[in-house]
Design a protein around this motif. Structure first.
Motif, PDB file in Angstrom:
ATOM      1  N   ARG A 198      -3.504  -2.641  -4.305  1.00 42.47           N
ATOM      2  CA  ARG A 198      -3.212  -1.241  -4.615  1.00 42.47           C
ATOM      3  C   ARG A 198      -1.744  -0.917  -4.376  1.00 42.47           C
ATOM      4  O   ARG A 198      -1.102  -0.240  -5.178  1.00 42.47           O
ATOM      5  N   LYS A 199      -1.220  -1.422  -3.238  1.00 45.43           N
ATOM      6  CA  LYS A 199       0.184  -1.161  -2.903  1.00 45.43           C
ATOM      7  C   LYS A 199       1.106  -1.802  -3.947  1.00 45.43           C
ATOM      8  O   LYS A 199       2.110  -1.200  -4.352  1.00 45.43           O
ATOM      9  N   ALA A 200       0.766  -2.999  -4.388  1.00 52.59           N
ATOM     10  CA  ALA A 200       1.579  -3.684  -5.395  1.00 52.59           C
ATOM     11  C   ALA A 200       1.590  -2.902  -6.705  1.00 52.59           C
ATOM     12  O   ALA A 200       2.637  -2.770  -7.357  1.00 52.59           O
TER      13      ALA A 200
ATOM     14  N   ASP B  39       1.017   0.380  -7.072  1.00 53.47           N
ATOM     15  CA  ASP B  39       1.772   1.620  -6.865  1.00 53.47           C
ATOM     16  C   ASP B  39       3.277   1.354  -6.865  1.00 53.47           C
ATOM     17  O   ASP B  39       4.048   2.090  -7.495  1.00 53.47           O
ATOM     18  N   ASP B  40       3.689   0.304  -6.157  1.00 53.87           N
ATOM     19  CA  ASP B  40       5.125  -0.019  -6.102  1.00 53.87           C
ATOM     20  C   ASP B  40       5.659  -0.405  -7.476  1.00 53.87           C
ATOM     21  O   ASP B  40       6.764   0.007  -7.867  1.00 53.87           O
ATOM     22  N   GLY B  41       4.878  -1.187  -8.210  1.00 54.29           N
ATOM     23  CA  GLY B  41       5.297  -1.587  -9.551  1.00 54.29           C
ATOM     24  C   GLY B  41       5.430  -0.397 -10.480  1.00 54.29           C
ATOM     25  O   GLY B  41       6.374  -0.318 -11.276  1.00 54.29           O
TER      26      GLY B  41
ATOM     27  N   ARG C 273       6.030   2.737  -9.579  1.00 48.99           N
ATOM     28  CA  ARG C 273       7.202   3.523  -9.170  1.00 48.99           C
ATOM     29  C   ARG C 273       8.495   2.896  -9.683  1.00 48.99           C
ATOM     30  O   ARG C 273       9.392   3.599 -10.159  1.00 48.99           O
ATOM     31  N   GLU C 274       8.592   1.579  -9.595  1.00 49.16           N
ATOM     32  CA  GLU C 274       9.773   0.896 -10.100  1.00 49.16           C
ATOM     33  C   GLU C 274       9.921   1.079 -11.613  1.00 49.16           C
ATOM     34  O   GLU C 274      11.027   1.289 -12.122  1.00 49.16           O
TER      35      GLU C 274
ATOM     36  N   THR D 184       8.779   3.607 -13.318  1.00 46.98           N
ATOM     37  CA  THR D 184       9.151   5.002 -13.537  1.00 46.98           C
ATOM     38  C   THR D 184      10.641   5.214 -13.320  1.00 46.98           C
ATOM     39  O   THR D 184      11.312   5.888 -14.115  1.00 46.98           O
ATOM     40  N   GLN D 185      11.164   4.636 -12.251  1.00 47.43           N
ATOM     41  CA  GLN D 185      12.589   4.777 -11.959  1.00 47.43           C
ATOM     42  C   GLN D 185      13.455   4.103 -13.019  1.00 47.43           C
ATOM     43  O   GLN D 185      14.518   4.599 -13.378  1.00 47.43           O
TER      44      GLN D 185
END
Length: 279
Positions: free
Chosen positions: A2-4, A6-8, A10-11, A13-14
């Protein structure tokens, strides 16, 4: 995991958020233009135009009278601006859904491989709760009109794709064989035989797309889409029964009008294809 994920996300999106916003700018421009046209036009002119379109589609004076009465009541009860905003959203979403859905449905009808790939995606789009659409769209594009439009289009797209595919695949094989015997190219066969005979099914898809888009209006209001959905949402959160009821009835009236006009037009096309008196 899940964390991977979410982090992916966000990256992503940025890195691509601004590019995606720029890509959807024409859609926003089209929506703003259509909304301004409806809001700035004199209300009698808008009602006459909508009534005229209703008559062209249905050839029913009863329906035309119903359209005029419904919109006069909407204006009298102070819901005109919200209704025009909702009409502009539904119009833009329907046009975009048709522009994407009909070509995609044609591709599905002409290729079993494309159908095998697209069908599971459509299944996911139709079965996933509508609130879930808002999460990635809002994270990518924030709150506003464009995220709401995208969510509505995603939700409303499957019917037009499925019914276009179904309509073309169910064209009488004997007719297609006759077209082949006359030496028609694939494009001629599609344009002159398959699409005309599939039009009733395609218009049924348009009808369902409009209904799906209208059903998404209230949910889209949660992320800043103006229209009749916002007063309904406000009524729910503040327990304003009359506000929620009246705006809900306005949505129902629009849905009934769109439904009847598109149904009648589809029936007229079908009668015309069967040799009756139609368009």
């Amino acid at each position: 995991m899940r964390k991977a994920i979410d982090d992916g996300f966000r990256e992503f999106t940025q890195a691509y958020g601004e590019s995606l916003e720029a890509f959807f700018d024409p859609l926003l421009t089209f929506l703003v233009w259509s909304e301004k046209v409806l809001l700035n036009s004199p209300w009698p002119l808008v009602i006459i135009a909508i009534a005229g379109l209703a008559y062209l589609g249905s050839r029913s004076w009863k329906l035309v009278v119903g359209v005029i009465v419904a919109f006069c009541v909407i204006g009298y009860l102070g819901m005109w601006e919200d209704t025009m905003s909702t009409l502009s959203i539904i119009t833009v979403c329907t046009i975009v859904a048709i522009a994407i859905g009909i070509p995609l449905g044609i591709l599905m009808a002409r290729s079993d491989k494309v159908q095998a790939v697209v069908t599971p995606i459509l299944d996911i789009m139709q079965t996933m709760p509508s609130f879930v659409y808002l999460i990635p769209v809002v994270m990518l594009l924030g709150i506003g009109k464009v995220p709401g439009l995208i969510a509505v289009i995603i939700y409303a797209l499957p019917p037009i794709v499925r019914l276009t595919n179904l309509g073309i695949r169910h064209v009488d094989p004997d007719v297609v064989e006759a077209a082949n015997a006359y030496g028609c190219t694939s494009w001629q066969k599609l344009k002159n035989v398959q699409i005309p005979l599939a039009l009733p099914s395609i218009f049924a898809g348009v009808n369902q797309t409009i209904m799906m888009a209208l059903s998404m209006v209230v949910i889209a209001s949660m992320i800043g889409v103006k229209g009749l959905g916002q007063p309904v949402l406000k009524a729910i959160t503040n327990q304003y029964f009359s506000m929620g009821l009246l705006n809900g009835l306005a949505i129902v009236a629009i849905a009934i009008i769109f439904d009847r006009v598109s149904q009648q037009y589809g029936l007229r096309i079908q009668k015309h294809r069967e040799g009756g008196h139609g368009v």
